[in-house]
Write an enzyme that holds these catalytic residues in place. Sequence first.
Site, PDB file in Angstrom:
ATOM      1  N   SER A  64      13.457  57.935  -7.527  1.00  9.21           N
ATOM      2  CA  SER A  64      13.564  59.554  -8.265  1.00  9.21           C
ATOM      3  C   SER A  64      12.504  60.344  -7.300  1.00  9.21           C
ATOM      4  O   SER A  64      11.340  59.924  -7.156  1.00  9.21           O
ATOM      5  CB  SER A  64      13.208  59.237  -9.461  1.00  9.21           C
ATOM      6  OG  SER A  64      13.459  60.649 -10.075  1.00  9.21           O
ATOM      7  N   LYS A 112      22.921  56.262 -16.598  1.00  9.94           N
ATOM      8  CA  LYS A 112      22.091  55.016 -16.250  1.00  9.94           C
ATOM      9  C   LYS A 112      22.449  53.843 -16.850  1.00  9.94           C
ATOM     10  O   LYS A 112      22.423  52.728 -16.280  1.00  9.94           O
ATOM     11  CB  LYS A 112      20.627  55.315 -16.064  1.00  9.94           C
ATOM     12  CG  LYS A 112      20.235  56.253 -14.905  1.00  9.94           C
ATOM     13  CD  LYS A 112      20.739  55.630 -13.600  1.00  9.94           C
ATOM     14  CE  LYS A 112      19.667  56.115 -12.206  1.00  9.94           C
ATOM     15  NZ  LYS A 112      19.827  57.556 -11.791  1.00  9.94           N
ATOM     16  N   HIS A 130      21.659  52.023  -5.510  1.00  4.44           N
ATOM     17  CA  HIS A 130      20.921  53.564  -6.136  1.00  4.44           C
ATOM     18  C   HIS A 130      20.864  54.166  -5.137  1.00  4.44           C
ATOM     19  O   HIS A 130      19.799  54.368  -4.337  1.00  4.44           O
ATOM     20  CB  HIS A 130      19.725  53.199  -6.713  1.00  4.44           C
ATOM     21  CG  HIS A 130      19.225  54.415  -7.437  1.00  4.44           C
ATOM     22  ND1 HIS A 130      17.780  54.464  -7.620  1.00  4.44           N
ATOM     23  CD2 HIS A 130      19.732  55.315  -8.021  1.00  4.44           C
ATOM     24  CE1 HIS A 130      17.415  55.491  -8.214  1.00  4.44           C
ATOM     25  NE2 HIS A 130      18.676  56.271  -8.362  1.00  4.44           N
ATOM     26  N   ASP A 136      24.107  59.751  -6.346  1.00  3.32           N
ATOM     27  CA  ASP A 136      23.254  58.755  -6.890  1.00  3.32           C
ATOM     28  C   ASP A 136      23.642  57.211  -7.102  1.00  3.32           C
ATOM     29  O   ASP A 136      22.601  56.332  -7.125  1.00  3.32           O
ATOM     30  CB  ASP A 136      22.946  59.177  -8.336  1.00  3.32           C
ATOM     31  CG  ASP A 136      21.737  58.676  -8.831  1.00  3.32           C
ATOM     32  OD1 ASP A 136      20.565  58.798  -8.215  1.00  3.32           O
ATOM     33  OD2 ASP A 136      21.514  58.138 -10.311  1.00  3.32           O
ATOM     34  N   ARG A 147      14.342  59.132 -19.020  1.00  2.00           N
ATOM     35  CA  ARG A 147      14.425  57.794 -19.386  1.00  2.00           C
ATOM     36  C   ARG A 147      13.154  57.320 -19.919  1.00  2.00           C
ATOM     37  O   ARG A 147      12.154  57.479 -19.694  1.00  2.00           O
ATOM     38  CB  ARG A 147      15.182  57.267 -18.289  1.00  2.00           C
ATOM     39  CG  ARG A 147      16.596  57.449 -18.125  1.00  2.00           C
ATOM     40  CD  ARG A 147      17.067  56.637 -16.957  1.00  2.00           C
ATOM     41  NE  ARG A 147      16.310  56.619 -15.922  1.00  2.00           N
ATOM     42  CZ  ARG A 147      15.249  55.597 -15.395  1.00  2.00           C
ATOM     43  NH1 ARG A 147      15.454  54.637 -16.365  1.00  2.00           N
ATOM     44  NH2 ARG A 147      14.540  55.421 -14.473  1.00  2.00           N
ATOM     45  N   LYS A 164      17.484  61.957  -2.549  1.00  2.00           N
ATOM     46  CA  LYS A 164      18.909  61.437  -2.637  1.00  2.00           C
ATOM     47  C   LYS A 164      19.705  62.595  -2.606  1.00  2.00           C
ATOM     48  O   LYS A 164      20.741  62.964  -1.823  1.00  2.00           O
ATOM     49  CB  LYS A 164      19.027  60.472  -3.582  1.00  2.00           C
ATOM     50  CG  LYS A 164      18.415  59.113  -3.307  1.00  2.00           C
ATOM     51  CD  LYS A 164      18.909  58.015  -4.317  1.00  2.00           C
ATOM     52  CE  LYS A 164      18.285  58.476  -5.464  1.00  2.00           C
ATOM     53  NZ  LYS A 164      17.121  58.622  -6.099  1.00  2.00           N
ATOM     54  N   THR A 165      19.583  63.420  -3.702  1.00  3.80           N
ATOM     55  CA  THR A 165      20.406  64.434  -3.964  1.00  3.80           C
ATOM     56  C   THR A 165      20.350  65.666  -3.053  1.00  3.80           C
ATOM     57  O   THR A 165      21.279  66.069  -2.553  1.00  3.80           O
ATOM     58  CB  THR A 165      20.000  65.002  -5.239  1.00  3.80           C
ATOM     59  OG1 THR A 165      20.532  63.951  -6.419  1.00  3.80           O
ATOM     60  CG2 THR A 165      21.039  66.074  -5.777  1.00  3.80           C
ATOM     61  N   ARG A 219      16.592  69.611 -14.781  1.00  2.00           N
ATOM     62  CA  ARG A 219      17.662  68.946 -14.357  1.00  2.00           C
ATOM     63  C   ARG A 219      18.824  69.947 -14.295  1.00  2.00           C
ATOM     64  O   ARG A 219      18.768  70.879 -15.257  1.00  2.00           O
ATOM     65  CB  ARG A 219      17.976  67.815 -15.012  1.00  2.00           C
ATOM     66  CG  ARG A 219      17.008  66.453 -14.482  1.00  2.00           C
ATOM     67  CD  ARG A 219      17.424  65.784 -13.308  1.00  2.00           C
ATOM     68  NE  ARG A 219      16.463  64.769 -12.993  1.00  2.00           N
ATOM     69  CZ  ARG A 219      16.622  63.914 -12.028  1.00  2.00           C
ATOM     70  NH1 ARG A 219      17.763  63.872 -11.384  1.00  2.00           N
ATOM     71  NH2 ARG A 219      15.864  62.912 -12.055  1.00  2.00           N
TER      72      ARG A 219
HETATM   73  P1  ATP Z   1      16.822  61.164  -8.676  1.00  2.00           P
HETATM   74  O1  ATP Z   1      17.001  59.694  -8.475  1.00  2.00           O
HETATM   75  O2  ATP Z   1      15.673  61.165  -9.717  1.00  2.00           O
HETATM   76  O3  ATP Z   1      18.034  62.031  -9.020  1.00  2.00           O
HETATM   77  P2  ATP Z   1      16.473  62.239  -5.970  1.00  2.00           P
HETATM   78  O4  ATP Z   1      16.099  61.014  -5.058  1.00  2.00           O
HETATM   79  O5  ATP Z   1      17.948  62.612  -6.017  1.00  2.00           O
HETATM   80  O6  ATP Z   1      15.830  61.656  -7.386  1.00  2.00           O
HETATM   81  P3  ATP Z   1      16.118  64.859  -5.529  1.00  2.00           P
HETATM   82  O7  ATP Z   1      16.579  65.564  -6.526  1.00  2.00           O
HETATM   83  O8  ATP Z   1      16.712  64.890  -4.042  1.00  2.00           O
HETATM   84  O9  ATP Z   1      15.747  63.459  -5.679  1.00  2.00           O
HETATM   85  O10 ATP Z   1      14.386  65.547  -5.247  1.00  2.00           O
HETATM   86  C1  ATP Z   1      13.677  65.931  -4.168  1.00  2.00           C
HETATM   87  C2  ATP Z   1      13.005  66.847  -4.500  1.00  2.00           C
HETATM   88  O11 ATP Z   1      11.943  66.813  -3.430  1.00  2.00           O
HETATM   89  C3  ATP Z   1      13.626  68.235  -4.728  1.00  2.00           C
HETATM   90  O12 ATP Z   1      13.064  68.794  -5.832  1.00  2.00           O
HETATM   91  C4  ATP Z   1      13.149  68.785  -3.177  1.00  2.00           C
HETATM   92  O13 ATP Z   1      13.343  70.068  -3.197  1.00  2.00           O
HETATM   93  C5  ATP Z   1      11.974  68.272  -2.947  1.00  2.00           C
HETATM   94  N1  ATP Z   1      11.500  68.228  -1.529  1.00  2.00           N
HETATM   95  C6  ATP Z   1      10.335  68.793  -0.956  1.00  2.00           C
HETATM   96  N2  ATP Z   1      10.385  68.514   0.379  1.00  2.00           N
HETATM   97  C7  ATP Z   1      11.242  67.656   0.673  1.00  2.00           C
HETATM   98  C8  ATP Z   1      11.898  66.985   1.714  1.00  2.00           C
HETATM   99  N3  ATP Z   1      11.103  67.186   2.878  1.00  2.00           N
HETATM  100  N4  ATP Z   1      12.721  66.118   1.686  1.00  2.00           N
HETATM  101  C9  ATP Z   1      13.512  66.076   0.420  1.00  2.00           C
HETATM  102  N5  ATP Z   1      12.944  66.576  -0.600  1.00  2.00           N
HETATM  103  C10 ATP Z   1      12.062  67.524  -0.614  1.00  2.00           C
HETATM  104 MN    MN Z   2      19.237  62.670  -7.551  1.00  2.00          MN
END
Ligand code: ATP
Ligand code: MN
Length: 532
Positions: A239, A201, A221, A258, A60, A243-244, A323
């Site tokens: 980010s 978004k 969020h 999300d 973004r 979360k995911t 992604r």
């Molecule tokens: P966005 O808001 O951009 O979607 P998000 O909060 O959903 O971000 P994730 O997509 O879950 O974030 O990204 C977390 C990244 O960190 C993943 O690539 C995951 O493999 C990595 N990772 C490594 N170690 C950990 C951990 N201990 N806990 C969570 N994620 C981890």
């Molecule tokens: Mn996510």
Amino acid sequence: MVENTHITKTISLEDYGITKAKVHYQLSPEELQEETIRLGQGVESSFGALAVNTGEFTGRSPKDRFIVKDEITEDKVWWGDINIPFDPEKFDKLYKKVADYLGGREVYVRDAYACADNKYRLNIRVVNEYPWSNMFAYNMFLRPEEEELDSFKEDWLILNAPGFKANPEVDGTRQENFAILNFKKKIAIIGGTGYTGEIKKGIFSALNFVLPVYKNTLPMHCSANVGEDGDTAIFFGLSGTGKTTLSADPERRLIGDDEHGWTAENTIFNFEGGCYAKVINLSEENEPDIYHAIKPGAILENVVLNEKGEVDFANTSITQNTRVSYPISHINNIQQPSRGENPKNVFFLTADAFGVLPPISKLTPGQAAYHFISGYTAKVAGTEAGVDEPIPSFSACFGAPFMPLHPTKYAEMLSAKMKDAGVNVWLVNTGWTGGPYGVGSRMKLKYTREMISSALEGKLEDVEYETHEIFGLQMPKTCEGVPSEILNPKNTWKDKEAYDKKARELAGFFKKNFSKFEEYANDEIMNGAPIG
Ligand code: ATP
Ligand code: MN
């Protein structure tokens, strides 16, 4: 999975000022994938999923996100460099240019909606220049039944023209790309960028205004899932904090990854109908649910493929922000519809690259409010050749770029709801342990999952806690499945003095960031600040 195929309805876009367009209305994902490949805009990966490049923009562009300033928004929006005002007349002119640009072209139109609770449903009509952007809208928004289409009337319209470039001097934008929300007309126009995340978004930002202002509902969020006995958990975080990743838990039904609303009736609902997962270094072993969601219907973005169409998830030559989007039904264990009751646990996820914050700690109500308003994570940015340094990143409510109102509005609502529902609030550091980025290592995903499961199962109720000397956080001394020595981060650093120094430095960043919110904070919240 084949929904909305063989739609016979046709629609005209003349009312929107889009003339002589060849409209592809409500194509199925299969048709959109074919169209994309036919136009040379994507290829089929070995997963059967479509793979596309989003172009110049692979993320973004927050500095190019504007809100039209008019009588609706003027007094309510928190104006500044997050919510940048846009002139209503300039909007009308730019809208016309975008509509003219789309006129005479083949365009892809999708009727969809946001909010998995009918009381809050927001119908959306998306007009896309590209078929894969339209397929993204199919994946990410909720999908109406075919019979609903005859009487479909949109609440919001999105015009999405990645190939259209604004002229900043004339049009009032910062550069050629833009995403502009008009709350009076209920229109979003997105141009000059093919990054699909702007579409999702954009609607999120719209809901973050509409729901608290008109519907007494807190937009968040966060991701959400629900356990066997109906206990809902929500996971806030910026980010890359997890979360995911962490909401995809085979033991719990996924509500969404999300964007959610928390209603006055104490229920939770997903805004979306799909997930948008990061795939950097994705492995089947570590993240099986997400890995298996990559199948026909999913769209991979900005990944690198070999001649056989196989994806190299370690390759970040296009972007770190690779992604995949997919309808939520690509995950095995989901809650249908995407709603939950009775939130019991709230997690604040942070990827602390300083390696200072404990991997899990329990927050008091004051600490919860303080950390929510702070919205801390860290970014690792290359400064000079070979030197990567963590940089603190504070984003109020764990999502400031999408929050049109003042952060304290959302924080007040959350505090009230948390007290009402009697939830436990946990701060989880999914970032570094054993030292800062470059010295220590990222917390093992396996351990983070164990800590979260223990919290959810109530196993952290009766264990002993100790207080973090500088942040005042309550850290459990033991947690099943996790080596006890990592629970207090200081233990994982070789140099204890260096730890204390770093922790004080980070506490300083927190305090400095919070100074702009102090006038809004009561004693309880200020008592949640770092103590050292
Ligand atoms: P966005 O808001 O951009 O979607 P998000 O909060 O959903 O971000 P994730 O997509 O879950 O974030 O990204 C977390 C990244 O960190 C993943 O690539 C995951 O493999 C990595 N990772 C490594 N170690 C950990 C951990 N201990 N806990 C969570 N994620 C981890
Ligand atoms: Mn996510």
